[in-house]
Design a protein around this motif. Structure first.
Motif, mmCIF file in Angstrom:
data_model
loop_
_atom_site.group_PDB
_atom_site.id
_atom_site.type_symbol
_atom_site.label_atom_id
_atom_site.label_comp_id
_atom_site.label_asym_id
_atom_site.label_seq_id
_atom_site.Cartn_x
_atom_site.Cartn_y
_atom_site.Cartn_z
ATOM 1 N N ASP A 130 0.868 -1.179 0.000
ATOM 2 C CA ASP A 130 0.000 0.000 0.000
ATOM 3 C C ASP A 130 0.904 1.227 0.000
ATOM 4 O OD1 ASP A 130 -1.654 2.194 0.696
ATOM 5 O OD2 ASP A 130 -3.088 0.849 1.661
ATOM 6 N N GLU A 131 0.895 1.968 -1.090
ATOM 7 C CA GLU A 131 1.850 3.064 -1.241
ATOM 8 C C GLU A 131 1.505 4.274 -0.389
ATOM 9 O OE1 GLU A 131 2.548 3.949 -5.327
ATOM 10 O OE2 GLU A 131 3.493 2.002 -5.703
ATOM 11 N N ILE A 132 0.267 4.347 0.110
ATOM 12 C CA ILE A 132 -0.108 5.467 0.988
ATOM 13 C C ILE A 132 0.498 5.292 2.373
ATOM 14 C CG2 ILE A 132 -2.066 6.631 2.095
ATOM 15 C CD1 ILE A 132 -3.731 5.903 -0.363
ATOM 16 N N LEU A 133 0.656 4.030 2.799
ATOM 17 C CA LEU A 133 1.212 3.728 4.120
ATOM 18 C C LEU A 133 2.732 3.750 4.086
ATOM 19 C CD1 LEU A 133 -1.051 0.701 5.140
ATOM 20 C CD2 LEU A 133 -1.393 3.121 5.674
ATOM 21 N N THR A 134 3.332 3.885 5.256
ATOM 22 C CA THR A 134 4.783 3.739 5.363
ATOM 23 C C THR A 134 5.146 2.257 5.286
ATOM 24 O OG1 THR A 134 4.808 3.478 7.766
ATOM 25 C CG2 THR A 134 4.866 5.742 6.904
ATOM 26 N N GLY A 135 6.431 1.980 5.140
ATOM 27 C CA GLY A 135 6.877 0.594 5.126
ATOM 28 C C GLY A 135 6.495 -0.114 6.408
ATOM 29 N N ARG A 136 6.705 0.550 7.533
ATOM 30 C CA ARG A 136 6.385 -0.068 8.829
ATOM 31 C C ARG A 136 4.882 -0.298 8.968
ATOM 32 N NH1 ARG A 136 5.284 0.944 14.285
ATOM 33 N NH2 ARG A 136 6.554 -0.322 15.727
ATOM 34 N N GLU A 137 4.081 0.681 8.517
ATOM 35 C CA GLU A 137 2.625 0.544 8.622
ATOM 36 C C GLU A 137 2.113 -0.616 7.774
ATOM 37 O OE1 GLU A 137 1.481 5.257 9.528
ATOM 38 O OE2 GLU A 137 1.546 4.484 7.460
ATOM 39 N N ASN A 138 2.720 -0.850 6.619
ATOM 40 C CA ASN A 138 2.339 -2.003 5.799
ATOM 41 C C ASN A 138 2.544 -3.299 6.562
ATOM 42 O OD1 ASN A 138 1.625 -1.778 2.718
ATOM 43 N ND2 ASN A 138 3.036 -0.086 3.095
ATOM 44 N N PRO B 137 2.393 -6.603 16.860
ATOM 45 C CA PRO B 137 2.595 -6.267 15.447
ATOM 46 C C PRO B 137 3.760 -5.301 15.221
ATOM 47 C CG PRO B 137 0.273 -6.106 16.027
ATOM 48 C CD PRO B 137 1.021 -6.286 17.314
ATOM 49 N N GLY B 138 3.924 -4.340 16.146
ATOM 50 C CA GLY B 138 5.009 -3.374 16.000
ATOM 51 C C GLY B 138 6.376 -4.029 16.091
ATOM 52 N N GLY B 139 6.525 -4.961 17.028
ATOM 53 C CA GLY B 139 7.796 -5.675 17.175
ATOM 54 C C GLY B 139 8.100 -6.536 15.964
ATOM 55 N N ILE B 140 7.062 -7.185 15.419
ATOM 56 C CA ILE B 140 7.227 -8.007 14.215
ATOM 57 C C ILE B 140 7.673 -7.129 13.054
ATOM 58 C CG2 ILE B 140 5.964 -9.350 12.486
ATOM 59 C CD1 ILE B 140 4.228 -10.394 14.855
ATOM 60 N N ALA B 141 7.026 -5.952 12.920
ATOM 61 C CA ALA B 141 7.369 -5.026 11.834
ATOM 62 C C ALA B 141 8.813 -4.560 11.956
ATOM 63 C CB ALA B 141 6.417 -3.831 11.846
ATOM 64 N N ASP B 142 9.231 -4.192 13.151
ATOM 65 C CA ASP B 142 10.595 -3.692 13.346
ATOM 66 C C ASP B 142 11.633 -4.771 13.052
ATOM 67 O OD1 ASP B 142 9.660 -1.189 14.043
ATOM 68 O OD2 ASP B 142 9.623 -1.629 16.193
ATOM 69 N N ASP B 143 11.323 -6.005 13.452
ATOM 70 C CA ASP B 143 12.252 -7.108 13.196
ATOM 71 C C ASP B 143 12.414 -7.342 11.689
ATOM 72 O OD1 ASP B 143 13.849 -9.491 13.910
ATOM 73 O OD2 ASP B 143 12.161 -10.600 13.071
ATOM 74 N N LEU B 144 11.307 -7.323 10.952
ATOM 75 C CA LEU B 144 11.389 -7.544 9.511
ATOM 76 C C LEU B 144 12.065 -6.372 8.802
ATOM 77 C CD1 LEU B 144 7.927 -9.233 8.954
ATOM 78 C CD2 LEU B 144 10.145 -10.249 8.429
ATOM 79 N N LEU B 145 11.840 -5.160 9.273
ATOM 80 C CA LEU B 145 12.537 -4.001 8.687
ATOM 81 C C LEU B 145 14.049 -4.149 8.855
ATOM 82 C CD1 LEU B 145 10.241 -1.075 9.891
ATOM 83 C CD2 LEU B 145 10.550 -1.827 7.534
ATOM 84 N N ARG B 146 14.462 -4.648 10.023
ATOM 85 C CA ARG B 146 15.903 -4.882 10.244
ATOM 86 C C ARG B 146 16.419 -5.962 9.304
ATOM 87 N NH1 ARG B 146 14.616 -4.113 15.673
ATOM 88 N NH2 ARG B 146 14.263 -6.345 15.985
ATOM 89 N N ARG B 147 15.697 -7.083 9.222
ATOM 90 C CA ARG B 147 16.127 -8.211 8.383
ATOM 91 C C ARG B 147 16.286 -7.823 6.929
ATOM 92 N NH1 ARG B 147 12.610 -13.515 8.883
ATOM 93 N NH2 ARG B 147 13.735 -13.887 6.933
ATOM 94 N N PHE B 148 15.441 -6.917 6.457
ATOM 95 C CA PHE B 148 15.448 -6.553 5.043
ATOM 96 C C PHE B 148 16.119 -5.203 4.777
ATOM 97 C CE2 PHE B 148 12.382 -9.903 5.264
ATOM 98 C CZ PHE B 148 12.472 -10.552 4.046
#
Length: 262
Positions: free
Chosen positions: A96-104, A117-128
């Motif tokens: 979803d291009e309206i949302l931020t990467g983390r919000e997606n 959900p926030g912790g999962i998002a942060d972990d995946l942002l780090r991994r990628f």
């Protein structure tokens, strides 16, 4: 590593898969196995039947004949279990291009009813390698970053099997390399990857095993070394030259085409 229970044996098993649309035979008896934690490339030209095979394996389409299982579950009779075990990333990024990467990422985690959900998002942002870009709208991302975010979203919940259908279509060389590194890391963490591609160098670079699909049939299935042994080495100015995957692909597809015409 996945939190889902996996079974012994192949992560993906396909036997005699057939699919037709009226008089068009898209799959004509396809067989292959994919070992757990490996990268398997289904290589073929446009129209070879790659996407149809992935749609059947991901329960989006019913086969006319044959059988297939994913993570030990039959795709026809245990579709909900198959869907729990997989993630599918199509040819175009579904962010979803309206949302931020983390919000997606947070959105997908919430849709899957996961804790933190926030912790999962942060972990995946780090991994990628997307932490710095996590607060930016996805519309500002490059093609490679958007595709990496798309793959990260598909990993929310830790599915043991992921289907990547033409994952680098439309990407520039830098974006392709970014996705390649991501795919290698997935397998390194134990995820089973089935990759469809029409790019010979992509299959050569990534796959543990390669199956060449042509006009609905698997022509060959093996490691890169095994496929190269199908053709004799070419000798140029007394220097032995091993055949490339491109040589193997063109020789097999050409031979198959001549058989069809005869």
């Amino acid at each position: 590593m996945s939190t889902h229970t996996t079974t012994a044996g192949p992560a993906i098993s396909v036997r005699g898969l057939e699919k037709s649309y009226k008089t068009l035979h898209v799959l004509r008896g396809v067989d292959f196995d994919v070992a757990p934690g490996s990268i398997f490339a289904l290589l073929g030209s446009n129209g070879a039947g790659k996407t149809t095979a992935v749609k059947i394996l991901s329960t989006l389409l019913k086969a006319d004949a044959g059988a297939a299982s994913v993570n030990g579950f039959d795709v026809a009779t245990q579709a909900p279990d198959v869907r729990e075990s997989i993630s599918l990333t199509g040819q175009f990024a579904a962010v979803d291009e309206i949302l931020t990467g983390r919000e997606n990422l947070v959105l997908v985690a919430r849709l899957r009813h996961l804790k933190d959900p926030g912790g999962i998002a942060d972990d995946l942002l780090r991994r990628f390698s997307l932490t710095e870009a996590g607060a930016r709208k996805a519309s500002t991302y490059s093609g490679g970053m958007r595709r990496r975010l798309d793959i990260a979203m598909s990993l929310v919940g830790g599915p043991p099997v992921i289907f990547l259908d033409e994952p680098t279509t439309g990407l520039d060389p830098e974006g392709r390399i970014e996705v390649w590194q991501t795919v290698k890391e997935l397998a390194g963490r134990g995820t089973t990857v089935l990759l469809t591609t029409q790019y010979l160098d992509e299959a050569e670079h990534l796959a543990d095993r390669i199956a060449i699909l042509h006009e609905g049939r698997i022509l060959v299935n093996g490691t890169l070394t095994e496929l190269k042994q199908l053709l004799p080495p070419a000798k140029v100015e007394y220097v032995e030259k091993q055949p490339t995957l491109e040589d193997v692909f063109l020789a097999l597809v050409g031979a198959a085409g001549r058989k069809e015409q005869s």
